[in-house]
Design an enzyme around this catalytic site. Structure first.
Site, PDB file in Angstrom:
ATOM      1  N   PRO A   9     -11.143  34.988  -4.060  1.00  0.00           N
ATOM      2  CA  PRO A   9     -11.564  35.439  -2.737  1.00  0.00           C
ATOM      3  C   PRO A   9     -11.036  36.821  -2.358  1.00  0.00           C
ATOM      4  O   PRO A   9      -9.895  37.163  -2.651  1.00  0.00           O
ATOM      5  CB  PRO A   9     -10.995  34.373  -1.791  1.00  0.00           C
ATOM      6  CG  PRO A   9      -9.932  33.684  -2.565  1.00  0.00           C
ATOM      7  CD  PRO A   9     -10.365  33.739  -4.004  1.00  0.00           C
ATOM      8  N   ASN A  10     -11.935  37.569  -1.745  1.00  0.00           N
ATOM      9  CA  ASN A  10     -11.663  38.898  -1.175  1.00  0.00           C
ATOM     10  C   ASN A  10     -11.540  40.003  -2.226  1.00  0.00           C
ATOM     11  O   ASN A  10     -11.475  41.175  -1.865  1.00  0.00           O
ATOM     12  CB  ASN A  10     -10.421  38.880  -0.262  1.00  0.00           C
ATOM     13  CG  ASN A  10     -10.613  37.946   0.903  1.00  0.00           C
ATOM     14  OD1 ASN A  10     -11.599  38.075   1.622  1.00  0.00           O
ATOM     15  ND2 ASN A  10      -9.733  36.990   1.070  1.00  0.00           N
ATOM     16  N   ARG A  17     -10.610  47.104   0.805  1.00  0.00           N
ATOM     17  CA  ARG A  17      -9.595  46.209   1.346  1.00  0.00           C
ATOM     18  C   ARG A  17      -8.196  46.795   1.135  1.00  0.00           C
ATOM     19  O   ARG A  17      -7.792  47.017  -0.001  1.00  0.00           O
ATOM     20  CB  ARG A  17      -9.725  44.915   0.547  1.00  0.00           C
ATOM     21  CG  ARG A  17      -8.684  43.914   0.778  1.00  0.00           C
ATOM     22  CD  ARG A  17      -8.768  42.811  -0.275  1.00  0.00           C
ATOM     23  NE  ARG A  17      -7.871  41.781   0.131  1.00  0.00           N
ATOM     24  CZ  ARG A  17      -7.338  40.892  -0.701  1.00  0.00           C
ATOM     25  NH1 ARG A  17      -7.646  40.901  -1.966  1.00  0.00           N
ATOM     26  NH2 ARG A  17      -6.513  39.994  -0.237  1.00  0.00           N
ATOM     27  N   TYR A  22      -4.128  47.632  -2.752  1.00  0.00           N
ATOM     28  CA  TYR A  22      -4.966  47.237  -3.894  1.00  0.00           C
ATOM     29  C   TYR A  22      -5.669  48.409  -4.578  1.00  0.00           C
ATOM     30  O   TYR A  22      -6.338  48.203  -5.588  1.00  0.00           O
ATOM     31  CB  TYR A  22      -6.002  46.196  -3.445  1.00  0.00           C
ATOM     32  CG  TYR A  22      -5.364  44.922  -2.935  1.00  0.00           C
ATOM     33  CD1 TYR A  22      -4.647  44.101  -3.800  1.00  0.00           C
ATOM     34  CD2 TYR A  22      -5.448  44.549  -1.591  1.00  0.00           C
ATOM     35  CE1 TYR A  22      -4.039  42.936  -3.348  1.00  0.00           C
ATOM     36  CE2 TYR A  22      -4.849  43.382  -1.130  1.00  0.00           C
ATOM     37  CZ  TYR A  22      -4.143  42.581  -2.008  1.00  0.00           C
ATOM     38  OH  TYR A  22      -3.548  41.438  -1.564  1.00  0.00           O
ATOM     39  N   ASN A  73      -7.418  36.315 -11.579  1.00  0.00           N
ATOM     40  CA  ASN A  73      -6.759  36.678 -10.330  1.00  0.00           C
ATOM     41  C   ASN A  73      -7.376  35.777  -9.268  1.00  0.00           C
ATOM     42  O   ASN A  73      -8.501  36.035  -8.803  1.00  0.00           O
ATOM     43  CB  ASN A  73      -6.982  38.160 -10.000  1.00  0.00           C
ATOM     44  CG  ASN A  73      -6.241  38.556  -8.733  1.00  0.00           C
ATOM     45  OD1 ASN A  73      -5.733  37.701  -8.008  1.00  0.00           O
ATOM     46  ND2 ASN A  73      -6.186  39.849  -8.457  1.00  0.00           N
ATOM     47  N   ALA A  76      -5.835  34.624  -2.930  1.00  0.00           N
ATOM     48  CA  ALA A  76      -5.033  33.744  -2.072  1.00  0.00           C
ATOM     49  C   ALA A  76      -4.997  32.310  -2.579  1.00  0.00           C
ATOM     50  O   ALA A  76      -4.038  31.570  -2.290  1.00  0.00           O
ATOM     51  CB  ALA A  76      -5.575  33.794  -0.650  1.00  0.00           C
ATOM     52  N   HIS A  79      -1.917  30.704  -4.235  1.00  0.00           N
ATOM     53  CA  HIS A  79      -0.798  30.147  -3.464  1.00  0.00           C
ATOM     54  C   HIS A  79      -1.127  28.810  -2.804  1.00  0.00           C
ATOM     55  O   HIS A  79      -0.279  28.245  -2.127  1.00  0.00           O
ATOM     56  CB  HIS A  79      -0.370  31.156  -2.388  1.00  0.00           C
ATOM     57  CG  HIS A  79      -0.325  32.571  -2.885  1.00  0.00           C
ATOM     58  ND1 HIS A  79       0.499  32.975  -3.903  1.00  0.00           N
ATOM     59  CD2 HIS A  79      -1.043  33.681  -2.534  1.00  0.00           C
ATOM     60  CE1 HIS A  79       0.305  34.272  -4.145  1.00  0.00           C
ATOM     61  NE2 HIS A  79      -0.628  34.717  -3.326  1.00  0.00           N
ATOM     62  N   ASP A  86      -5.669  22.421 -11.561  1.00  0.00           N
ATOM     63  CA  ASP A  86      -6.127  21.262 -12.334  1.00  0.00           C
ATOM     64  C   ASP A  86      -7.305  21.622 -13.233  1.00  0.00           C
ATOM     65  O   ASP A  86      -7.419  21.112 -14.353  1.00  0.00           O
ATOM     66  CB  ASP A  86      -6.536  20.118 -11.388  1.00  0.00           C
ATOM     67  CG  ASP A  86      -5.332  19.414 -10.770  1.00  0.00           C
ATOM     68  OD1 ASP A  86      -4.183  19.712 -11.158  1.00  0.00           O
ATOM     69  OD2 ASP A  86      -5.553  18.571  -9.880  1.00  0.00           O
ATOM     70  N   GLU A  97      -2.492  34.970 -15.708  1.00  0.00           N
ATOM     71  CA  GLU A  97      -2.595  35.142 -14.248  1.00  0.00           C
ATOM     72  C   GLU A  97      -2.315  36.608 -13.923  1.00  0.00           C
ATOM     73  O   GLU A  97      -1.293  37.151 -14.353  1.00  0.00           O
ATOM     74  CB  GLU A  97      -1.559  34.231 -13.587  1.00  0.00           C
ATOM     75  CG  GLU A  97      -1.457  34.384 -12.087  1.00  0.00           C
ATOM     76  CD  GLU A  97      -0.365  33.481 -11.499  1.00  0.00           C
ATOM     77  OE1 GLU A  97       0.128  32.572 -12.212  1.00  0.00           O
ATOM     78  OE2 GLU A  97      -0.006  33.707 -10.337  1.00  0.00           O
ATOM     79  N   HIS A  99      -2.096  39.644 -10.861  1.00  0.00           N
ATOM     80  CA  HIS A  99      -2.111  40.103  -9.469  1.00  0.00           C
ATOM     81  C   HIS A  99      -2.010  41.615  -9.483  1.00  0.00           C
ATOM     82  O   HIS A  99      -1.147  42.177 -10.178  1.00  0.00           O
ATOM     83  CB  HIS A  99      -0.946  39.502  -8.675  1.00  0.00           C
ATOM     84  CG  HIS A  99      -1.029  38.017  -8.659  1.00  0.00           C
ATOM     85  ND1 HIS A  99      -1.967  37.348  -7.910  1.00  0.00           N
ATOM     86  CD2 HIS A  99      -0.349  37.082  -9.359  1.00  0.00           C
ATOM     87  CE1 HIS A  99      -1.847  36.051  -8.142  1.00  0.00           C
ATOM     88  NE2 HIS A  99      -0.884  35.863  -9.014  1.00  0.00           N
ATOM     89  N   ILE A 100      -2.859  42.241  -8.725  1.00  0.00           N
ATOM     90  CA  ILE A 100      -2.862  43.703  -8.649  1.00  0.00           C
ATOM     91  C   ILE A 100      -1.562  44.186  -8.007  1.00  0.00           C
ATOM     92  O   ILE A 100      -0.932  45.141  -8.467  1.00  0.00           O
ATOM     93  CB  ILE A 100      -4.093  44.167  -7.844  1.00  0.00           C
ATOM     94  CG1 ILE A 100      -5.371  43.771  -8.593  1.00  0.00           C
ATOM     95  CG2 ILE A 100      -4.040  45.678  -7.592  1.00  0.00           C
ATOM     96  CD1 ILE A 100      -6.635  43.913  -7.766  1.00  0.00           C
ATOM     97  N   ARG A 106       6.250  41.062  -1.568  1.00  0.00           N
ATOM     98  CA  ARG A 106       5.461  40.850  -0.343  1.00  0.00           C
ATOM     99  C   ARG A 106       5.955  39.586   0.383  1.00  0.00           C
ATOM    100  O   ARG A 106       7.081  39.160   0.181  1.00  0.00           O
ATOM    101  CB  ARG A 106       3.979  40.800  -0.724  1.00  0.00           C
ATOM    102  CG  ARG A 106       3.532  42.108  -1.415  1.00  0.00           C
ATOM    103  CD  ARG A 106       2.067  42.111  -1.779  1.00  0.00           C
ATOM    104  NE  ARG A 106       1.237  42.041  -0.573  1.00  0.00           N
ATOM    105  CZ  ARG A 106      -0.073  41.751  -0.600  1.00  0.00           C
ATOM    106  NH1 ARG A 106      -0.684  41.519  -1.753  1.00  0.00           N
ATOM    107  NH2 ARG A 106      -0.763  41.714   0.525  1.00  0.00           N
TER     108      ARG A 106
END
Ligand code: DQA
Length: 144
Positions: A9-10, A17, A22, A73, A76, A79, A86, A97, A99-100, A106
């Site tokens: 998402p996003n 954004r 980012y 990625n 959200a 988290h 699963d 995994e 993350h930018i 953070r």
């Protein structure tokens, strides 16, 4: 070898954004760059983005038997999502995994991931280069 890059998402808003966090590249820019890297490395790459948890679960499930590595990625959902955890565990496809941003620099709620302990590795804070690093790593590991 087939690699699937999944963005949650996003991440369709990359470039617009919070560019101070980012960066200025759009998701299309990033996907084009990754496509060129994959071509150089001689691997097949496909990219998928969704804002919907169930669509991400469906995509992961559909990858069984066709995809050798997933680079994800989950945004959200990293988290919050037991369902994505699963799904990844269920298909048994090794994944990285990404993350930018450096999630550890953070808010506290970004410090926990439902995915990390199942991941082959985690990349955070390298900007969009993190996806490239993850692809390089997957190619070096080969099919598992
Ligand atoms: C992110 C970090 C997450 O905490 C956030 O919710 C995102 C993007 C990153 O790439 O840095 O959407 O995964």
């Amino acid at each position: 070898m087939n690699i699937l890059v999944i963005n949650g998402p996003n991440l369709n808003l990359l470039g617009l954004r919070e560019p101070h966090i980012y960066g200025a590249e759009t998701l299309s820019d990033v996907e084009a760059k990754l496509g060129a890297l994959a071509a150089d490395l001689g691997v097949r790459l496909s990219c998928f983005q969704s804002n919907h948890e169930g669509a991400l679960v469906d995509k992961i499930q559909a990858s069984r038997g066709t995809v050798d590595w997933i680079i994800i990625n989950a945004g959200a959902y990293t988290h919050t999502s037991v369902a994505i955890r699963d799904a990844l565990a269920g298909v048994g496809i090794p994944f990285v995994e990404v993350h930018i941003s450096n999630v550890y620099a953070r808010e506290d709620f970004r410090h926990h991931s439902y995915l990390s302990d199942k991941a082959a590795g985690v990349v955070a804070g390298l900007g969009t280069f993190g996806y490239e690093a993850a692809i390089q790593f997957a190619v070096r590991q080969g099919k598992r």
